[in-house]
Design a protein around this motif. Sequence first.
Motif, PDB file in Angstrom:
ATOM      1  N   GLN A  28       0.829  -1.206   0.000  1.00 28.02           N
ATOM      2  CA  GLN A  28       0.000   0.000   0.000  1.00 28.02           C
ATOM      3  C   GLN A  28       0.865   1.259   0.000  1.00 28.02           C
ATOM      4  N   GLY A  53      -5.470  -5.949 -10.074  1.00 24.54           N
ATOM      5  CA  GLY A  53      -6.549  -5.705  -9.118  1.00 24.54           C
ATOM      6  C   GLY A  53      -6.098  -5.242  -7.750  1.00 24.54           C
ATOM      7  N   ARG A  57      -7.437  -1.854  -5.938  1.00 23.12           N
ATOM      8  CA  ARG A  57      -8.058  -1.816  -4.607  1.00 23.12           C
ATOM      9  C   ARG A  57      -7.409  -0.757  -3.728  1.00 23.12           C
ATOM     10  N   SER A  60      -8.528   2.699  -5.094  1.00 20.80           N
ATOM     11  CA  SER A  60      -9.932   3.047  -4.856  1.00 20.80           C
ATOM     12  C   SER A  60     -10.143   3.634  -3.466  1.00 20.80           C
TER      13      SER A  60
END
Length: 76
Positions: A28, A53, A57, A60
């Motif tokens: 992250q 993906g 994530r 988002s």
Amino acid sequence: KWSVIYKKWLDSPLKNFIPGGERLDFFQKRVKAAIKKIVRLNRGKAVAIVCHGGTIRVLSGYIPAAAAITIMEYQK
């Protein structure tokens, strides 16, 4: 063995990690740093980012104030 580790990771990815893999919190931080740099270097421009993906994530839940995001999914 791996199925148990994988299930634990799916249940709680911030507390568990795949041996030899990147921890989710590190991933992250890396994604956020990359997005900040892309935004900083491309102010006022349209930029396409192609990613998997996991990155989507993270994105988002985190978009810098100077950016907007449109997510398009490709399926065969």
